[in-house]
Design an enzyme around this catalytic site. Sequence first.
Site, mmCIF file in Angstrom:
data_model
loop_
_atom_site.group_PDB
_atom_site.id
_atom_site.type_symbol
_atom_site.label_atom_id
_atom_site.label_comp_id
_atom_site.label_asym_id
_atom_site.label_seq_id
_atom_site.Cartn_x
_atom_site.Cartn_y
_atom_site.Cartn_z
ATOM 1 N N ASP A 282 0.882 -1.155 0.000
ATOM 2 C CA ASP A 282 0.000 0.000 0.000
ATOM 3 C C ASP A 282 0.931 1.220 0.000
ATOM 4 O OD1 ASP A 282 -2.142 1.820 0.699
ATOM 5 O OD2 ASP A 282 -1.398 1.701 2.754
ATOM 6 N N ASP B 141 0.177 5.195 0.873
ATOM 7 C CA ASP B 141 0.134 6.163 1.967
ATOM 8 C C ASP B 141 0.108 5.446 3.312
ATOM 9 O OD1 ASP B 141 -0.106 9.227 2.029
ATOM 10 O OD2 ASP B 141 -1.407 8.566 3.661
HETATM 11 N N1 PLP Z 1 -7.534 8.606 -1.364
HETATM 12 C C1 PLP Z 1 -7.067 9.831 -1.064
HETATM 13 C C2 PLP Z 1 -7.731 11.028 -1.652
HETATM 14 C C3 PLP Z 1 -5.961 9.972 -0.211
HETATM 15 O O1 PLP Z 1 -5.497 11.192 0.086
HETATM 16 C C4 PLP Z 1 -5.352 8.799 0.320
HETATM 17 C C5 PLP Z 1 -4.206 8.898 1.206
HETATM 18 O O2 PLP Z 1 -3.552 9.920 1.330
HETATM 19 C C6 PLP Z 1 -5.874 7.556 -0.024
HETATM 20 C C7 PLP Z 1 -6.963 7.498 -0.856
HETATM 21 C C8 PLP Z 1 -5.319 6.277 0.515
HETATM 22 O O3 PLP Z 1 -4.172 5.896 -0.187
HETATM 23 P P1 PLP Z 1 -3.476 4.501 0.130
HETATM 24 O O4 PLP Z 1 -4.377 3.419 -0.352
HETATM 25 O O5 PLP Z 1 -2.176 4.600 -0.644
HETATM 26 O O6 PLP Z 1 -3.247 4.466 1.595
HETATM 27 CA CA CA Z 2 -2.662 3.373 3.380
#
Ligand code: PLP
Ligand code: CA
Length: 304
Positions: free
Chosen positions: A27, A29
């Site tokens: 993943d 973030d």
């Molecule tokens: N969608 C948005 C708009 C976000 O800002 C984030 C995280 O910053 C995510 C989804 C989740 O991302 P990930 O699946 O990489 O954790």
């Molecule tokens: Ca994440």
Amino acid sequence: VSSRGCHKIRGSQIRELLDSKLNVLFDCDGVIWNGETVVAGAPEVVTLLKQQGKKVFFITNNCTRPRASYVTKFIRLGFTDVAEEEIFSSAYCSAAYLRDVAKLQGKVYVIGCQGVVKELREAGVPIVEEDTNAPTGTIYDYPLDPEVKAVLVGYDEKFDFIKLAKACCYLQNTECLFLATDPDPWHPLRGGRITPGSGSLTAAVETASSRKATVIGKPSCFMFECIASQFNLDPGQSLMVGDRLETDILFGANCGLDTMLTLTGVSTLEEAHGYKDSDDPERKDFVPDYVVETIADFIEAYEE
Ligand code: PLP
Ligand code: CA
């Protein structure tokens, strides 16, 4: 059913686990970066895994960027060896779904952002082009496009009442598909604030239309199927590393992957133990097999 362990591992235990896998799915973030800040050691970890012959993939529910823009972000944050083909976002996979699975004959009404629009265009999926200069109109006189055959809801900082109204008008037609990029309820911002996620906008459209969206992003298996169809992955040879129990870890459980929670993001070890100790069998799929403090712990695993 094997009981998921929530085992905190380090050093040689991490090494043993990684030695038993061919593919590592990260993943983004909370695992690789937090917003615009790289997780210390993450670029080295990716390089190290590739040197060990692993296939590495990045799967993000963040639909705001097209793939090419993720490549630029990886480079900006110090990664030297991440290819566009290894990045699977909910925007890219939504476009792939509409083109390859739904084989959509018609247009998509998008509640979303540039990432979604660009990926749909790239995939050749027609979208309703809104005239941004036109007055938005009232609920009685805004234009509706008769060719719309799907509504796709993603993250949209310009979400408003008219968009909600249009979406639920299109969805009155039961043949009109209803897709959501991801179910994420909210995301952490700097300074302790949070921002509503796509899931909160989808919930509004679901209520207004009395319908349920098909989710493309994690925890739905479609993202894994999308990767597997291109790279021929075996779930049993794959490890999913994530920071959110309700999306990443559930995704791994849904797809038959071993799962690892890293503590650099949203979910805590206490929450993981809470799910483990719960009597509700459905919550067991939120329990990771393994836990690490940070993926940087992979580095010392290879030093020993
Ligand atoms: N969608 C948005 C708009 C976000 O800002 C984030 C995280 O910053 C995510 C989804 C989740 O991302 P990930 O699946 O990489 O954790
Ligand atoms: Ca994440």
